[in-house]
Design a protein around this motif. Sequence first.
Motif, PDB file in Angstrom:
ATOM      1  N   HIS A  38       0.809  -1.221   0.000  1.00 29.92           N
ATOM      2  CA  HIS A  38       0.000   0.000   0.000  1.00 29.92           C
ATOM      3  C   HIS A  38       0.841   1.269   0.000  1.00 29.92           C
ATOM      4  O   HIS A  38       2.037   1.234   0.279  1.00 29.92           O
ATOM      5  CB  HIS A  38      -0.887   0.011   1.256  1.00 29.92           C
ATOM      6  N   VAL A  39       0.147   2.378  -0.244  1.00 31.02           N
ATOM      7  CA  VAL A  39       0.667   3.726  -0.006  1.00 31.02           C
ATOM      8  C   VAL A  39      -0.156   4.280   1.149  1.00 31.02           C
ATOM      9  O   VAL A  39      -1.384   4.382   1.057  1.00 31.02           O
ATOM     10  CB  VAL A  39       0.515   4.628  -1.248  1.00 31.02           C
ATOM     11  N   THR A  40       0.502   4.624   2.245  1.00 29.15           N
ATOM     12  CA  THR A  40      -0.191   5.096   3.448  1.00 29.15           C
ATOM     13  C   THR A  40      -0.774   6.491   3.254  1.00 29.15           C
ATOM     14  O   THR A  40      -0.119   7.381   2.733  1.00 29.15           O
ATOM     15  CB  THR A  40       0.792   5.119   4.641  1.00 29.15           C
ATOM     16  N   VAL A  88       9.707   1.585  -2.433  1.00 31.57           N
ATOM     17  CA  VAL A  88       9.595   1.872  -3.851  1.00 31.57           C
ATOM     18  C   VAL A  88       8.981   3.265  -3.946  1.00 31.57           C
ATOM     19  O   VAL A  88       8.027   3.588  -3.232  1.00 31.57           O
ATOM     20  CB  VAL A  88       8.727   0.815  -4.575  1.00 31.57           C
ATOM     21  N   GLN A  89       9.546   4.089  -4.825  1.00 26.59           N
ATOM     22  CA  GLN A  89       9.142   5.484  -4.922  1.00 26.59           C
ATOM     23  C   GLN A  89       7.836   5.670  -5.702  1.00 26.59           C
ATOM     24  O   GLN A  89       7.609   4.992  -6.699  1.00 26.59           O
ATOM     25  CB  GLN A  89      10.232   6.293  -5.633  1.00 26.59           C
ATOM     26  N   VAL A  90       7.014   6.602  -5.225  1.00 23.52           N
ATOM     27  CA  VAL A  90       5.830   7.043  -5.963  1.00 23.52           C
ATOM     28  C   VAL A  90       6.295   8.231  -6.803  1.00 23.52           C
ATOM     29  O   VAL A  90       6.611   9.294  -6.261  1.00 23.52           O
ATOM     30  CB  VAL A  90       4.690   7.469  -5.018  1.00 23.52           C
ATOM     31  N   VAL A  91       6.380   8.055  -8.126  1.00 23.99           N
ATOM     32  CA  VAL A  91       6.876   9.120  -8.995  1.00 23.99           C
ATOM     33  C   VAL A  91       5.752   9.852  -9.739  1.00 23.99           C
ATOM     34  O   VAL A  91       5.981  10.898 -10.322  1.00 23.99           O
ATOM     35  CB  VAL A  91       7.946   8.602  -9.991  1.00 23.99           C
ATOM     36  N   GLY A  93       1.456  10.692  -8.965  1.00 24.02           N
ATOM     37  CA  GLY A  93       0.336  10.519  -8.039  1.00 24.02           C
ATOM     38  C   GLY A  93       0.652  11.005  -6.634  1.00 24.02           C
ATOM     39  O   GLY A  93      -0.214  11.011  -5.769  1.00 24.02           O
ATOM     40  N   ALA A  94       1.890  11.452  -6.404  1.00 25.94           N
ATOM     41  CA  ALA A  94       2.293  11.872  -5.056  1.00 25.94           C
ATOM     42  C   ALA A  94       1.496  13.081  -4.571  1.00 25.94           C
ATOM     43  O   ALA A  94       1.088  13.136  -3.403  1.00 25.94           O
ATOM     44  CB  ALA A  94       3.791  12.163  -5.016  1.00 25.94           C
ATOM     45  N   SER A  95       1.237  14.043  -5.452  1.00 26.76           N
ATOM     46  CA  SER A  95       0.503  15.233  -5.016  1.00 26.76           C
ATOM     47  C   SER A  95      -0.942  14.881  -4.656  1.00 26.76           C
ATOM     48  O   SER A  95      -1.505  15.428  -3.702  1.00 26.76           O
ATOM     49  CB  SER A  95       0.562  16.344  -6.071  1.00 26.76           C
ATOM     50  N   ALA A  96      -1.540  13.945  -5.401  1.00 25.81           N
ATOM     51  CA  ALA A  96      -2.904  13.498  -5.073  1.00 25.81           C
ATOM     52  C   ALA A  96      -2.914  12.776  -3.724  1.00 25.81           C
ATOM     53  O   ALA A  96      -3.821  12.975  -2.912  1.00 25.81           O
ATOM     54  CB  ALA A  96      -3.445  12.589  -6.174  1.00 25.81           C
ATOM     55  N   CYS A  97      -1.889  11.951  -3.478  1.00 24.31           N
ATOM     56  CA  CYS A  97      -1.780  11.261  -2.177  1.00 24.31           C
ATOM     57  C   CYS A  97      -1.642  12.282  -1.048  1.00 24.31           C
ATOM     58  O   CYS A  97      -2.262  12.135   0.018  1.00 24.31           O
ATOM     59  CB  CYS A  97      -0.578  10.314  -2.168  1.00 24.31           C
ATOM     60  N   SER A  98      -0.841  13.318  -1.268  1.00 25.98           N
ATOM     61  CA  SER A  98      -0.655  14.355  -0.247  1.00 25.98           C
ATOM     62  C   SER A  98      -1.965  15.078   0.051  1.00 25.98           C
ATOM     63  O   SER A  98      -2.298  15.336   1.213  1.00 25.98           O
ATOM     64  CB  SER A  98       0.404  15.364  -0.695  1.00 25.98           C
ATOM     65  N   TRP A  99      -2.719  15.389  -1.011  1.00 23.24           N
ATOM     66  CA  TRP A  99      -4.012  16.046  -0.826  1.00 23.24           C
ATOM     67  C   TRP A  99      -4.944  15.157   0.000  1.00 23.24           C
ATOM     68  O   TRP A  99      -5.597  15.617   0.942  1.00 23.24           O
ATOM     69  CB  TRP A  99      -4.630  16.352  -2.190  1.00 23.24           C
ATOM     70  N   TYR A 119       5.002  14.062   5.562  1.00 25.51           N
ATOM     71  CA  TYR A 119       4.386  13.054   4.700  1.00 25.51           C
ATOM     72  C   TYR A 119       5.185  12.878   3.415  1.00 25.51           C
ATOM     73  O   TYR A 119       5.551  13.847   2.744  1.00 25.51           O
ATOM     74  CB  TYR A 119       2.940  13.440   4.367  1.00 25.51           C
ATOM     75  N   HIS A 120       5.447  11.610   3.077  1.00 32.68           N
ATOM     76  CA  HIS A 120       6.185  11.264   1.858  1.00 32.68           C
ATOM     77  C   HIS A 120       5.585   9.960   1.327  1.00 32.68           C
ATOM     78  O   HIS A 120       5.868   8.889   1.862  1.00 32.68           O
ATOM     79  CB  HIS A 120       7.667  11.078   2.180  1.00 32.68           C
ATOM     80  N   PRO A 121       4.719  10.032   0.296  1.00 36.89           N
ATOM     81  CA  PRO A 121       4.086   8.795  -0.183  1.00 36.89           C
ATOM     82  C   PRO A 121       5.121   7.820  -0.723  1.00 36.89           C
ATOM     83  O   PRO A 121       6.054   8.218  -1.434  1.00 36.89           O
ATOM     84  CB  PRO A 121       3.146   9.284  -1.288  1.00 36.89           C
ATOM     85  N   HIS A 122       4.957   6.551  -0.366  1.00 30.54           N
ATOM     86  CA  HIS A 122       5.908   5.507  -0.760  1.00 30.54           C
ATOM     87  C   HIS A 122       5.273   4.145  -0.535  1.00 30.54           C
ATOM     88  O   HIS A 122       4.215   4.048   0.101  1.00 30.54           O
ATOM     89  CB  HIS A 122       7.196   5.621   0.064  1.00 30.54           C
ATOM     90  N   VAL A 123       5.932   3.088  -1.034  1.00 32.25           N
ATOM     91  CA  VAL A 123       5.495   1.705  -0.805  1.00 32.25           C
ATOM     92  C   VAL A 123       6.640   0.983  -0.093  1.00 32.25           C
ATOM     93  O   VAL A 123       7.684   0.717  -0.687  1.00 32.25           O
ATOM     94  CB  VAL A 123       5.150   0.994  -2.132  1.00 32.25           C
ATOM     95  N   THR A 124       6.457   0.685   1.177  1.00 37.40           N
ATOM     96  CA  THR A 124       7.503   0.032   1.963  1.00 37.40           C
ATOM     97  C   THR A 124       7.759  -1.385   1.450  1.00 37.40           C
ATOM     98  O   THR A 124       6.817  -2.150   1.244  1.00 37.40           O
ATOM     99  CB  THR A 124       7.108  -0.022   3.456  1.00 37.40           C
ATOM    100  N   VAL A 125       9.041  -1.723   1.271  1.00 35.89           N
ATOM    101  CA  VAL A 125       9.420  -3.080   0.847  1.00 35.89           C
ATOM    102  C   VAL A 125      10.372  -3.734   1.849  1.00 35.89           C
ATOM    103  O   VAL A 125      10.687  -4.919   1.719  1.00 35.89           O
ATOM    104  CB  VAL A 125      10.021  -3.106  -0.572  1.00 35.89           C
TER     105      VAL A 125
END
Length: 196
Positions: A38-40, A88-91, A93-99, A119-125
């Motif tokens: 997921h992206v938190t 893994v980086q969100v390159v 959609g990050a601004s939408a996740c932040s909103w 806040y920094h959107p990401h997918v933990t691996v």
Amino acid sequence: MGTVTLGVSIAVPEPYGSLLQERRASFGDPAAYGIPTHVTLLPPTEAEAADLPAIEAHLSQIATVGRPFPMRLSGTGTFRPLSPVVYVQVVEGASACSWLQKRVREASGPLVRELQFPYHPHVTVAHGIEEEAMDRAYEELSSYEAAWTCGSFALYEQGADGVWRKINEFPFGAGGGAPAVPAQGGSSMDQPSLHP
């Protein structure tokens, strides 16, 4: 009724979700199969169980005004040494996740909380495992790529066994025609692209 531990996130759809979950397990992360990929949007947060209806109404309201957006993952990053995480980086959609995460935690809602880190959107691996395994995760997924249209987010509850389970999913839009990101284990890959 007591308290519950809740989280809000965007599921990484199939086949990407299971693949990253399996990779996380292969690096020796014991939490891999207890946490859907997921992206938190809201990290683990204690709430009164009696507040669940208000929380779901709040999330539903946010989803109603949202709309599907493109998400793209590419390459790896790390929060080390501040936090023992490789992701893994969100390159895209990050601004939408932040909103979204700001709306989830807004002061007028039932899920107000301060974040430990910005806040920094990401997918933990990989999280909290041996440094050598963290390095391996960083290297082995450095060329990873995935893309899809995000059409929803979901509310999860952490069970006494440490496993996160979905309580409800909130599709974007007024409930009509907005595509939902399939749950992990689902087979739908027909995600429409987002073009005006």
